[in-house]
Motif scaffolding. Structure first.
Motif, PDB file in Angstrom:
ATOM      1  N   ARG A 271       0.950  -1.378  -0.195  1.00 37.75           N
ATOM      2  CA  ARG A 271      -0.015  -0.059  -0.147  1.00 37.75           C
ATOM      3  C   ARG A 271       0.913   1.409  -0.013  1.00 37.75           C
ATOM      4  O   ARG A 271       0.661   2.268  -0.892  1.00 37.75           O
ATOM      5  CB  ARG A 271      -0.754   0.033   1.373  1.00 37.75           C
ATOM      6  CG  ARG A 271      -2.016  -0.839   1.208  1.00 37.75           C
ATOM      7  CD  ARG A 271      -3.291  -0.464   2.223  1.00 37.75           C
ATOM      8  NE  ARG A 271      -2.571  -0.614   3.449  1.00 37.75           N
ATOM      9  CZ  ARG A 271      -2.696  -1.672   4.118  1.00 37.75           C
ATOM     10  NH1 ARG A 271      -3.259  -2.936   3.748  1.00 37.75           N
ATOM     11  NH2 ARG A 271      -2.382  -1.833   5.503  1.00 37.75           N
ATOM     12  N   THR A 272       2.042   1.287   0.745  1.00 35.20           N
ATOM     13  CA  THR A 272       2.677   2.480   0.916  1.00 35.20           C
ATOM     14  C   THR A 272       3.584   2.647  -0.424  1.00 35.20           C
ATOM     15  O   THR A 272       3.947   3.818  -1.091  1.00 35.20           O
ATOM     16  CB  THR A 272       3.728   2.210   1.953  1.00 35.20           C
ATOM     17  OG1 THR A 272       3.123   2.105   3.151  1.00 35.20           O
ATOM     18  CG2 THR A 272       4.609   3.498   2.099  1.00 35.20           C
ATOM     19  N   ARG A 273       4.069   1.438  -1.075  1.00 33.31           N
ATOM     20  CA  ARG A 273       4.820   1.563  -2.352  1.00 33.31           C
ATOM     21  C   ARG A 273       3.647   2.232  -3.523  1.00 33.31           C
ATOM     22  O   ARG A 273       4.020   2.918  -4.018  1.00 33.31           O
ATOM     23  CB  ARG A 273       4.927   0.132  -2.847  1.00 33.31           C
ATOM     24  CG  ARG A 273       5.890   0.090  -4.161  1.00 33.31           C
ATOM     25  CD  ARG A 273       6.144  -1.248  -4.680  1.00 33.31           C
ATOM     26  NE  ARG A 273       4.603  -1.776  -4.980  1.00 33.31           N
ATOM     27  CZ  ARG A 273       4.289  -3.262  -4.968  1.00 33.31           C
ATOM     28  NH1 ARG A 273       5.353  -3.994  -4.946  1.00 33.31           N
ATOM     29  NH2 ARG A 273       3.296  -3.541  -5.454  1.00 33.31           N
ATOM     30  N   ASN A 274       2.467   1.831  -3.364  1.00 36.91           N
ATOM     31  CA  ASN A 274       1.661   2.326  -4.528  1.00 36.91           C
ATOM     32  C   ASN A 274       1.272   3.898  -4.215  1.00 36.91           C
ATOM     33  O   ASN A 274       1.030   4.590  -4.993  1.00 36.91           O
ATOM     34  CB  ASN A 274       0.373   1.378  -4.332  1.00 36.91           C
ATOM     35  CG  ASN A 274       0.660  -0.028  -5.116  1.00 36.91           C
ATOM     36  OD1 ASN A 274       1.584  -0.231  -5.712  1.00 36.91           O
ATOM     37  ND2 ASN A 274      -0.408  -0.863  -4.566  1.00 36.91           N
ATOM     38  N   ARG A 275       1.165   3.978  -2.893  1.00 35.11           N
ATOM     39  CA  ARG A 275       0.802   5.531  -2.652  1.00 35.11           C
ATOM     40  C   ARG A 275       2.078   6.353  -3.081  1.00 35.11           C
ATOM     41  O   ARG A 275       1.920   7.719  -3.590  1.00 35.11           O
ATOM     42  CB  ARG A 275       0.504   5.801  -0.974  1.00 35.11           C
ATOM     43  CG  ARG A 275       0.239   7.242  -0.566  1.00 35.11           C
ATOM     44  CD  ARG A 275       0.062   7.321   0.808  1.00 35.11           C
ATOM     45  NE  ARG A 275       1.170   6.814   1.572  1.00 35.11           N
ATOM     46  CZ  ARG A 275       2.036   7.887   2.032  1.00 35.11           C
ATOM     47  NH1 ARG A 275       2.110   9.225   1.403  1.00 35.11           N
ATOM     48  NH2 ARG A 275       3.126   7.624   2.720  1.00 35.11           N
ATOM     49  N   VAL A 276       3.274   6.035  -2.688  1.00 34.53           N
ATOM     50  CA  VAL A 276       4.316   6.875  -2.955  1.00 34.53           C
ATOM     51  C   VAL A 276       4.573   6.871  -4.408  1.00 34.53           C
ATOM     52  O   VAL A 276       5.117   8.064  -5.005  1.00 34.53           O
ATOM     53  CB  VAL A 276       5.561   6.277  -2.134  1.00 34.53           C
ATOM     54  CG1 VAL A 276       6.915   6.926  -2.651  1.00 34.53           C
ATOM     55  CG2 VAL A 276       5.464   6.128  -0.686  1.00 34.53           C
ATOM     56  N   THR A 277       4.423   5.778  -5.301  1.00 35.44           N
ATOM     57  CA  THR A 277       4.499   6.240  -6.679  1.00 35.44           C
ATOM     58  C   THR A 277       3.579   6.882  -7.134  1.00 35.44           C
ATOM     59  O   THR A 277       3.989   7.785  -8.043  1.00 35.44           O
ATOM     60  CB  THR A 277       4.257   4.439  -7.215  1.00 35.44           C
ATOM     61  OG1 THR A 277       5.354   3.593  -6.566  1.00 35.44           O
ATOM     62  CG2 THR A 277       4.209   4.687  -8.759  1.00 35.44           C
ATOM     63  N   ASP A 278       2.276   6.817  -6.693  1.00 37.08           N
ATOM     64  CA  ASP A 278       1.542   7.964  -7.136  1.00 37.08           C
ATOM     65  C   ASP A 278       2.027   9.433  -6.916  1.00 37.08           C
ATOM     66  O   ASP A 278       1.862  10.294  -7.811  1.00 37.08           O
ATOM     67  CB  ASP A 278       0.121   7.692  -6.691  1.00 37.08           C
ATOM     68  CG  ASP A 278      -0.675   6.565  -7.199  1.00 37.08           C
ATOM     69  OD1 ASP A 278      -0.171   6.097  -8.348  1.00 37.08           O
ATOM     70  OD2 ASP A 278      -1.609   5.867  -6.595  1.00 37.08           O
ATOM     71  N   GLU A 279       2.313   9.651  -5.934  1.00 38.15           N
ATOM     72  CA  GLU A 279       2.610  11.029  -5.367  1.00 38.15           C
ATOM     73  C   GLU A 279       4.299  11.521  -6.157  1.00 38.15           C
ATOM     74  O   GLU A 279       4.304  12.574  -6.487  1.00 38.15           O
ATOM     75  CB  GLU A 279       2.977  11.039  -3.776  1.00 38.15           C
ATOM     76  CG  GLU A 279       1.846  10.906  -3.087  1.00 38.15           C
ATOM     77  CD  GLU A 279       1.908  11.233  -1.412  1.00 38.15           C
ATOM     78  OE1 GLU A 279       2.479  12.296  -1.108  1.00 38.15           O
ATOM     79  OE2 GLU A 279       1.344  10.683  -0.631  1.00 38.15           O
ATOM     80  N   ASP A 337       4.874   4.631   6.658  1.00 40.94           N
ATOM     81  CA  ASP A 337       4.597   5.812   5.976  1.00 40.94           C
ATOM     82  C   ASP A 337       5.076   7.052   6.498  1.00 40.94           C
ATOM     83  O   ASP A 337       5.155   8.120   5.609  1.00 40.94           O
ATOM     84  CB  ASP A 337       3.019   5.705   6.291  1.00 40.94           C
ATOM     85  CG  ASP A 337       2.138   4.784   5.545  1.00 40.94           C
ATOM     86  OD1 ASP A 337       2.507   4.785   4.313  1.00 40.94           O
ATOM     87  OD2 ASP A 337       1.238   4.136   5.772  1.00 40.94           O
ATOM     88  N   ASP A 341       7.023   9.930   4.049  1.00 34.99           N
ATOM     89  CA  ASP A 341       6.432  11.230   4.105  1.00 34.99           C
ATOM     90  C   ASP A 341       7.560  12.210   4.406  1.00 34.99           C
ATOM     91  O   ASP A 341       7.651  13.101   3.669  1.00 34.99           O
ATOM     92  CB  ASP A 341       5.458  11.464   5.154  1.00 34.99           C
ATOM     93  CG  ASP A 341       4.041  10.876   4.632  1.00 34.99           C
ATOM     94  OD1 ASP A 341       3.854  10.661   3.580  1.00 34.99           O
ATOM     95  OD2 ASP A 341       3.328  10.608   5.674  1.00 34.99           O
TER      96      ASP A 341
END
Length: 351
Positions: A271-279, A337, A341
């Motif tokens: 989940r963190t990987r996918n979020r960071v990728t988007d950001e 996370d 951040d």
């Protein structure tokens, strides 16, 4: 260079691991370690082994752990080999299955221990260039003359090769061992273990360092047909029969027995990987599609080497490879996370 060194040592170009800072006030995103602690069951199991039994050698056949791993993956324990980290298992595999005078094939951008092992064991290395998007091409690995090895997902790119493609490589290499190095498979994709019942020449190597938070215990393992496992045992028992200690055996078994914790932490990292990728994409970075616990990133407006230094100056460690084709990229391990951040905020200050 010492006059006492053998010719082999003089010709060796050792592997260079990621930096290990001595202070704790850093965000360490450079060695693909798991940001979460191991299962509490692991530490409890290790504690129970802190007794008089430490005066005794561990069981050289590691039967209990091999049986635990075999049960987990649905194979016989005789199809399981356990070593001191997957790097040792890889080294034994190079010795057991590849011969001097016959080239071993691997991608040109890949785990940098492969060329080290090839030189150390005096093997011919034949590299296969990745495609422009860093995918592993399939057909160039057909009809190898000596053997094939590649990580899946690949390192340092994180790209995954599907089982249909791996099966094509196997079909076209009936007489060569094909090693699939799955150090990161638990973070995405389907394991080639599912092909073991169809191919005698397939060896799958995994580690407990990444998805199971046990980098400090040094436990790796291989799964394959009995004849391949026997080859690895012949090499191991020519070096050191006791490669796994009692504490590592106990901790590794406990990790496999706590499936809920394993699934919880790996899901958090994904989940963190996918979020960071988007950001990162929103910040203008090109991020290679990753199925690992790290991402491979580049930005057209920022020099990767300079960005690495700037992050390091702010106590954020990532990995920079100063090599052709990838010297514009940084490899970033996925942390918590909170750590990610801070990493993202630092990037915003730089851009």
């Amino acid at each position: 260079m010492s006059k006492y060194w053998s010719q082999l040592v003089k010709q060796t170009d050792p592997y260079v691991p990621g930096e290990q800072p001595s202070t704790s006030d850093v965000i360490k995103l450079n060695t693909n370690e798991n940001p979460y602690p191991p299962s509490p069951e692991v530490t409890q199991a290790i504690s129970r082994q802190l007794n008089d039994s430490l005066r005794l050698y561990p069981p050289p056949s590691v039967d209990d752990l091999r049986e635990t791993i075999g049960d987990y993956y649905g194979v016989n324990k005789n199809q399981v080999f356990v070593g001191n980290g997957s790097d040792e298992v890889l080294a034994f595999s190079f010795m057991a299955f590849f011969d001097p005078g016959k080239p071993v094939m691997f991608p040109d951008i890949t785990y940098s221990f492969y060329p080290v092992y090839a030189r150390l064991f005096q093997l011919e290395a034949r590299t296969v260039p990745l495609t422009d998007d860093f995918s592993i091409p399939v057909e160039p690995f057909f009809h190898a003359k000596g053997g094939v090895i590649f990580p899946n997902p690949n390192a340092p790119t994180g790209k995954y090769l599907n089982l249909e493609a791996i099966e094509q490589i196997l079909i076209h290499n009936p007489d060569n061992v094909v090693i699939v190095d799955e150090a990161y498979i638990d973070f995405g994709g389907e394991s080639a273990i599912n092909l073991l019942d169809r191919y005698d020449q397939l060896l799958v190597i995994q580690t407990m360092s990444k998805s199971r938070s046990l980098a400090g215990l040094r436990v790796g393992y291989a799964l394959g047909r009995n004849n391949l496992i026997e080859g690895l045992n012949r090499i191991k028992n020519s070096f050191n029969s006791y490669t796994i200690d009692r504490l590592a055996i106990a901790g590794a078994r406990a990790s496999f027995q706590d499936e809920a914790y394993f699934q919880k932490t790996r899901a958090k990292i994904i989940r963190t990987r996918n979020r960071v990728t988007d950001e990162l994409k929103q910040l203008g970075f090109n991020v290679i599609d990753s199925q690992a616990n790290f991402i491979f990133i580049t930005h057209s407006g920022v020099n990767a080497g300079q960005l690495y230094q700037q992050l390091k100056a702010n106590n954020i460690y990532v990995r920079y490879f100063d090599r052709p084709r990838i010297n514009h990229y940084l490899r970033v391990s996925i942390g918590t996370d909170e750590e990610m951040d801070i990493f993202l905020n630092q990037l915003k200050n730089v851009l």
